[in-house]
Motif scaffolding. Structure first.
Motif, PDB file in Angstrom:
ATOM      1  N   TYR A  67       0.851  -1.187   0.000  1.00 32.50           N
ATOM      2  CA  TYR A  67       0.000   0.000   0.000  1.00 32.50           C
ATOM      3  C   TYR A  67       0.887   1.238   0.000  1.00 32.50           C
ATOM      4  N   TYR A  68       0.545   2.190  -0.808  1.00 35.66           N
ATOM      5  CA  TYR A  68       1.259   3.466  -0.774  1.00 35.66           C
ATOM      6  C   TYR A  68       0.307   4.582  -1.193  1.00 35.66           C
ATOM      7  N   THR A  69       0.711   5.794  -0.852  1.00 37.50           N
ATOM      8  CA  THR A  69      -0.113   6.966  -1.158  1.00 37.50           C
ATOM      9  C   THR A  69       0.472   7.692  -2.360  1.00 37.50           C
ATOM     10  N   ARG A  70      -0.381   7.922  -3.363  1.00 30.13           N
ATOM     11  CA  ARG A  70       0.044   8.607  -4.576  1.00 30.13           C
ATOM     12  C   ARG A  70      -0.560  10.007  -4.589  1.00 30.13           C
ATOM     13  N   PRO A  71       0.283  11.047  -4.569  1.00 31.51           N
ATOM     14  CA  PRO A  71      -0.258  12.416  -4.594  1.00 31.51           C
ATOM     15  C   PRO A  71      -1.015  12.674  -5.885  1.00 31.51           C
ATOM     16  N   SER A  72      -2.106  13.380  -5.774  1.00 26.33           N
ATOM     17  CA  SER A  72      -2.868  13.804  -6.944  1.00 26.33           C
ATOM     18  C   SER A  72      -3.428  15.194  -6.649  1.00 26.33           C
ATOM     19  N   PRO A  73      -3.809  15.958  -7.651  1.00 21.63           N
ATOM     20  CA  PRO A  73      -4.280  17.336  -7.430  1.00 21.63           C
ATOM     21  C   PRO A  73      -5.411  17.406  -6.413  1.00 21.63           C
ATOM     22  N   GLY A  74      -5.139  18.120  -5.325  1.00 22.63           N
ATOM     23  CA  GLY A  74      -6.165  18.362  -4.323  1.00 22.63           C
ATOM     24  C   GLY A  74      -6.359  17.239  -3.324  1.00 22.63           C
ATOM     25  N   GLN A  75      -5.728  16.074  -3.548  1.00 23.36           N
ATOM     26  CA  GLN A  75      -5.920  14.971  -2.609  1.00 23.36           C
ATOM     27  C   GLN A  75      -4.818  13.933  -2.793  1.00 23.36           C
ATOM     28  N   ALA A  76      -4.810  12.959  -1.913  1.00 22.88           N
ATOM     29  CA  ALA A  76      -3.854  11.856  -2.024  1.00 22.88           C
ATOM     30  C   ALA A  76      -4.626  10.561  -2.240  1.00 22.88           C
ATOM     31  N   ASP A  77      -4.219   9.802  -3.241  1.00 24.12           N
ATOM     32  CA  ASP A  77      -4.892   8.537  -3.542  1.00 24.12           C
ATOM     33  C   ASP A  77      -4.176   7.389  -2.847  1.00 24.12           C
ATOM     34  N   ARG A  78      -4.949   6.528  -2.224  1.00 26.92           N
ATOM     35  CA  ARG A  78      -4.413   5.316  -1.613  1.00 26.92           C
ATOM     36  C   ARG A  78      -4.389   4.238  -2.684  1.00 26.92           C
ATOM     37  N   VAL A  79      -3.208   3.691  -2.961  1.00 27.94           N
ATOM     38  CA  VAL A  79      -3.045   2.724  -4.035  1.00 27.94           C
ATOM     39  C   VAL A  79      -2.661   1.373  -3.445  1.00 27.94           C
ATOM     40  N   ILE A  80      -3.324   0.331  -3.913  1.00 29.09           N
ATOM     41  CA  ILE A  80      -3.022  -1.033  -3.495  1.00 29.09           C
ATOM     42  C   ILE A  80      -2.362  -1.737  -4.680  1.00 29.09           C
ATOM     43  N   ARG A  81      -1.199  -2.324  -4.448  1.00 29.48           N
ATOM     44  CA  ARG A  81      -0.451  -2.995  -5.514  1.00 29.48           C
ATOM     45  C   ARG A  81      -0.343  -4.479  -5.209  1.00 29.48           C
ATOM     46  N   LEU A  82      -0.646  -5.300  -6.217  1.00 30.58           N
ATOM     47  CA  LEU A  82      -0.534  -6.748  -6.091  1.00 30.58           C
ATOM     48  C   LEU A  82       0.685  -7.217  -6.882  1.00 30.58           C
ATOM     49  N   ASP A  83       1.642  -7.816  -6.193  1.00 32.71           N
ATOM     50  CA  ASP A  83       2.857  -8.315  -6.841  1.00 32.71           C
ATOM     51  C   ASP A  83       2.719  -9.826  -7.024  1.00 32.71           C
ATOM     52  N   LEU A  84       2.308 -10.230  -8.221  1.00 28.15           N
ATOM     53  CA  LEU A  84       2.066 -11.647  -8.486  1.00 28.15           C
ATOM     54  C   LEU A  84       3.365 -12.454  -8.577  1.00 28.15           C
ATOM     55  N   THR A  85       4.490 -11.785  -8.774  1.00 31.91           N
ATOM     56  CA  THR A  85       5.751 -12.524  -8.865  1.00 31.91           C
ATOM     57  C   THR A  85       6.100 -13.204  -7.542  1.00 31.91           C
ATOM     58  N   LEU A  86       5.549 -12.694  -6.431  1.00 30.95           N
ATOM     59  CA  LEU A  86       5.833 -13.299  -5.127  1.00 30.95           C
ATOM     60  C   LEU A  86       5.195 -14.674  -4.984  1.00 30.95           C
ATOM     61  N   ILE A  87       4.154 -14.951  -5.790  1.00 34.58           N
ATOM     62  CA  ILE A  87       3.478 -16.246  -5.680  1.00 34.58           C
ATOM     63  C   ILE A  87       4.440 -17.366  -6.045  1.00 34.58           C
ATOM     64  N   GLU A  88       5.079 -17.284  -7.211  1.00 38.65           N
ATOM     65  CA  GLU A  88       5.970 -18.370  -7.616  1.00 38.65           C
ATOM     66  C   GLU A  88       7.232 -18.417  -6.759  1.00 38.65           C
ATOM     67  N   GLN A  89       7.629 -17.306  -6.174  1.00 36.04           N
ATOM     68  CA  GLN A  89       8.822 -17.299  -5.331  1.00 36.04           C
ATOM     69  C   GLN A  89       8.618 -18.070  -4.032  1.00 36.04           C
ATOM     70  N   GLU A  90       7.360 -18.388  -3.723  1.00 35.77           N
ATOM     71  CA  GLU A  90       7.064 -19.120  -2.493  1.00 35.77           C
ATOM     72  C   GLU A  90       7.692 -20.518  -2.493  1.00 35.77           C
ATOM     73  N   ILE A  91       8.027 -21.045  -3.666  1.00 35.58           N
ATOM     74  CA  ILE A  91       8.606 -22.396  -3.707  1.00 35.58           C
ATOM     75  C   ILE A  91       9.962 -22.456  -3.005  1.00 35.58           C
ATOM     76  N   SER A  92      10.626 -21.318  -2.872  1.00 35.31           N
ATOM     77  CA  SER A  92      11.934 -21.313  -2.217  1.00 35.31           C
ATOM     78  C   SER A  92      11.827 -21.124  -0.707  1.00 35.31           C
ATOM     79  N   ASN A  93      10.596 -21.043  -0.185  1.00 33.32           N
ATOM     80  CA  ASN A  93      10.373 -20.843   1.246  1.00 33.32           C
ATOM     81  C   ASN A  93      10.054 -22.188   1.902  1.00 33.32           C
TER      82      ASN A  93
END
Length: 341
Positions: A67-93
């Motif tokens: 989660y991070y906040t992206r500045p935009s005119p007059g307000q700040a947008d809360r952005v949710i990012r999904l990193d799908l590359t972490l799914i396959e990396q789970e095999i090394s855990n």
């Protein structure tokens, strides 16, 4: 029996059996599916302490989101990012198999009865099976209706072994439906349609059974799954629809692929996976096209799917099957059980 669904990822987990009758545990351990990772306890308090000690890791779906906040005119947008590359990396855990998904608990125990034990697990995602005698069946029904347990069965059922093995398998899949819910809901906004296609689902589970696949992980580029066998052997399932196939043909044409390859791709008999391209090779080097195309299977469902299973695929993931495979976990679990005894 729940209907089979393809989750974004699935891997074996640990099962716990709790019964104050040590002989029952010993006998039942010989009847369980030998591929199950199972811990056996005769003391409810010791079992609860173990579960607390094995408190769930931060689940993969939570780690995939940031989660991070992206500045935009007059307000700040809360952005949710999904990193799908972490799914396959789970095999090394190697810790992934330590997750406890199901407990099988006897009702009649002197230290704490089975319902009281299951109440201690409220707020967790652990699925609970209660074993009862005939006289305790009404108590089990009430516990089921109140959501304290997920299943119950009579301990003297002549088919108890088959029922428990089958129910554990179902509840493991239900467990993954819940722990991957955030990812599923996000993927549903722009889904890989094959995971909802009944014909593909049937093909997928027949394929994983035929190759003794015990875990799988959705990958996005190219669309498909990373598949892992019990001993850690890797496969990559590459999946195209007809539009993907057209794009692949365009890419092959741009890279001046041999006509024999382009022709078979156009027929749906081969799928390309250009993890390297001719541009990566020098002018005096011949590009190994045969290493980048794979025999395809056509699956006719809601759409037509072209699927290629790649044995020992190239991967950017640091993965050591000797330490991160399921068979290694099972061997370590046997040692842990012997130490406990």
């Amino acid at each position: 029996m729940i209907s089979k669904q393809i989750q974004p990822y699935f891997h074996p987990t640990t099962i716990v059996m709790l019964d104050d009758n040590q002989r029952f545990l010993e006998n039942f351990s010989l009847q369980l599916d030998e591929s199950l990772a199972c811990l056996f306890y005769s003391s409810p308090m010791q079992c609860l302490q173990m579960i607390k000690h094995r408190s769930p890791r931060i689940t993969l779906d939570q780690r995939c989101f940031s989660y991070y906040t992206r500045p935009s005119p007059g307000q700040a947008d809360r952005v949710i990012r999904l990193d799908l590359t972490l799914i396959e990396q789970e095999i090394s855990n190697p810790e992934r198999f330590r997750d406890i998904s199901v407990v099988v608990v006897d009702y009649d125990m002197p230290e704490m009865n089975g319902v009281q034990f299951c109440e201690q697990l409220r707020g967790t995602r652990i699925k609970k099976i209660l074993l009862t005698g005939v006289a305790d069946e009404k108590i089990a029904v009430r516990a089921f209706n109140e959501g304290i347990i997920d299943q119950f069965m009579l301990k003297n059922d002549p088919h108890i072994t088959q029922r428990i093995n089958s129910t554990i398998q179902d509840l493991q899949h239900r467990y993954f439906q819940e722990v991957s819910m955030m990812i599923q809901n996000t993927l549903a906004l722009e889904p890989p349609d094959f995971i909802y296609d009944p014909a593909f689902i049937d093909y997928f589970f027949k394929l994983t059974a035929a190759h003794n696949i015990v875990e799988y992980y959705y990958v996005e580029d190219p669309h498909g799954f990373l598949l892992v066998g019990m001993h850690g052997h890797l496969f990559r399932l590459v999946i195209h629809n007809e539009e993907d196939l057209e794009r692949s043909l365009f890419t092959l044409k741009r890279h001046k692929a041999p006509s024999r390859i382009s022709r078979r791709v156009a027929q749906g008999k081969l799928l390309p996976w250009l993890w390297a391209t001719p541009d990566d090779y020098g002018d005096d080097e011949e590009f190994p096209w045969e290493e980048h195309v794979h025999e395809a299977v056509r699956v006719e469902g809601v759409q037509t799917w072209f699927c290629a299973l790649v044995d020992s695929p190239p991967a950017d993931i640091e993965y050591d099957s000797a330490t991160s495979s399921y068979i290694n976990y099972l061997e370590n679990l046997d040692e842990e059980t012997l130490d406990k005894e």
